[in-house]
Design an enzyme around this catalytic site. Sequence first.
Site, PDB file in Angstrom:
ATOM      1  N   ASP A  82      14.552  51.731  58.061  1.00 16.58           N
ATOM      2  CA  ASP A  82      15.492  51.010  57.177  1.00 16.58           C
ATOM      3  C   ASP A  82      16.308  52.255  56.237  1.00 16.58           C
ATOM      4  O   ASP A  82      15.656  53.085  55.748  1.00 16.58           O
ATOM      5  CB  ASP A  82      14.445  50.189  56.392  1.00 16.58           C
ATOM      6  N   ILE A  83      17.355  51.868  56.146  1.00 12.45           N
ATOM      7  CA  ILE A  83      18.241  52.960  55.468  1.00 12.45           C
ATOM      8  C   ILE A  83      17.814  53.061  53.896  1.00 12.45           C
ATOM      9  O   ILE A  83      18.413  54.036  53.362  1.00 12.45           O
ATOM     10  CB  ILE A  83      19.789  52.467  55.672  1.00 12.45           C
ATOM     11  N   ASN A 140      11.180  38.174  56.227  1.00 13.02           N
ATOM     12  CA  ASN A 140      11.928  37.012  55.611  1.00 13.02           C
ATOM     13  C   ASN A 140      12.651  36.149  56.106  1.00 13.02           C
ATOM     14  O   ASN A 140      13.501  36.598  57.138  1.00 13.02           O
ATOM     15  CB  ASN A 140      13.096  37.833  54.618  1.00 13.02           C
ATOM     16  N   GLN A 171      16.254  36.900  53.140  1.00  9.61           N
ATOM     17  CA  GLN A 171      16.875  37.439  54.323  1.00  9.61           C
ATOM     18  C   GLN A 171      18.222  37.621  54.281  1.00  9.61           C
ATOM     19  O   GLN A 171      19.101  36.776  53.822  1.00  9.61           O
ATOM     20  CB  GLN A 171      16.561  36.226  55.743  1.00  9.61           C
ATOM     21  N   HIS A 183      13.787  40.452  61.793  1.00 14.81           N
ATOM     22  CA  HIS A 183      13.445  41.606  61.677  1.00 14.81           C
ATOM     23  C   HIS A 183      12.057  41.725  60.751  1.00 14.81           C
ATOM     24  O   HIS A 183      12.012  41.128  59.877  1.00 14.81           O
ATOM     25  CB  HIS A 183      14.399  42.799  61.072  1.00 14.81           C
ATOM     26  N   PHE A 184      11.097  42.484  61.213  1.00  9.23           N
ATOM     27  CA  PHE A 184      10.161  42.884  60.466  1.00  9.23           C
ATOM     28  C   PHE A 184      10.072  44.257  59.625  1.00  9.23           C
ATOM     29  O   PHE A 184      10.365  45.026  60.345  1.00  9.23           O
ATOM     30  CB  PHE A 184       8.607  42.920  61.241  1.00  9.23           C
ATOM     31  N   HIS A 185       9.558  44.196  58.242  1.00  8.85           N
ATOM     32  CA  HIS A 185       9.460  45.411  57.527  1.00  8.85           C
ATOM     33  C   HIS A 185       8.047  45.909  57.574  1.00  8.85           C
ATOM     34  O   HIS A 185       7.371  45.280  57.296  1.00  8.85           O
ATOM     35  CB  HIS A 185       9.710  45.024  56.080  1.00  8.85           C
TER      36      HIS A 185
HETATM   37  P1  AMP Z   1      16.238  41.620  54.858  1.00  9.38           P
HETATM   38  O1  AMP Z   1      16.650  41.601  53.479  1.00  9.38           O
HETATM   39  O2  AMP Z   1      15.019  41.226  55.220  1.00  9.38           O
HETATM   40  O3  AMP Z   1      17.292  41.076  55.662  1.00  9.38           O
HETATM   41  O4  AMP Z   1      16.470  43.232  54.960  1.00  9.38           O
HETATM   42  C1  AMP Z   1      17.615  43.831  55.416  1.00  9.38           C
HETATM   43  C2  AMP Z   1      17.242  45.485  55.546  1.00  9.38           C
HETATM   44  O5  AMP Z   1      18.093  46.092  56.304  1.00  9.38           O
HETATM   45  C3  AMP Z   1      17.178  46.069  54.084  1.00  9.38           C
HETATM   46  O6  AMP Z   1      15.870  46.643  53.788  1.00  9.38           O
HETATM   47  C4  AMP Z   1      18.425  47.168  54.287  1.00  9.38           C
HETATM   48  O7  AMP Z   1      17.983  48.218  53.498  1.00  9.38           O
HETATM   49  C5  AMP Z   1      18.308  47.388  55.824  1.00  9.38           C
HETATM   50  N1  AMP Z   1      19.747  47.980  56.278  1.00  9.38           N
HETATM   51  C6  AMP Z   1      20.842  47.181  55.990  1.00  9.38           C
HETATM   52  N2  AMP Z   1      21.612  47.990  56.706  1.00  9.38           N
HETATM   53  C7  AMP Z   1      21.157  49.118  57.573  1.00  9.38           C
HETATM   54  C8  AMP Z   1      21.525  50.040  58.434  1.00  9.38           C
HETATM   55  N3  AMP Z   1      22.781  50.170  58.747  1.00  9.38           N
HETATM   56  N4  AMP Z   1      20.369  50.857  58.862  1.00  9.38           N
HETATM   57  C9  AMP Z   1      19.151  50.745  58.597  1.00  9.38           C
HETATM   58  N5  AMP Z   1      18.674  49.743  57.792  1.00  9.38           N
HETATM   59  C10 AMP Z   1      19.564  48.715  56.976  1.00  9.38           C
END
Ligand code: AMP
Length: 137
Positions: free
Chosen positions: A30-31, A86, A93, A99-101
Amino acid sequence: MEDCIFCKIINKEIKAATVYEDKHTYAFLDIRPASEKGGHTLVMPKKHYELITDIPDEEIKHLSLTLKKISSALLKFSQGLNILQNNKKIAGQYIKHIHFHLIPRFENDNITIEKWKANEYKNGEIEKIQNKIKLLF
Ligand code: AMP
Ligand code: ZN
């Protein structure tokens, strides 16, 4: 999916710190990581599905195995691990590619995983909810 940033990462159109890839699943960092020390890994199916309920049974089996594999790796250097996923905007979400964190945990890591205020059931409410859910399978 044309406008999905995660599809673009999976198709290598956008760069990401990939940590694992196989025929069905993909994982990258995750970025904006929850953990300073251990980062934060996102695990997903390569195919675009929005919600956990959209994934076909065969596909979710592959995803479960990848979740286990990556959890094993993360638990080799961390002291604990949170797994979050989420579904829909109201649940947080932001990106509509399921995706899973996976968040490695360490002593005093100062991470706040969203914590709910624990409620109490009103009279008869626990049975009501129990019966409602049981009727929906
Ligand atoms: P969610 O809120 O569960 O949809 O999580 C989306 C996640 O994607 C967030 O934690 C962001 O930091 C991550 N994210 C968004 N863009 C990127 C990217 N280009 N590379 C890696 N992670 C990302
Ligand atoms: Zn996608």
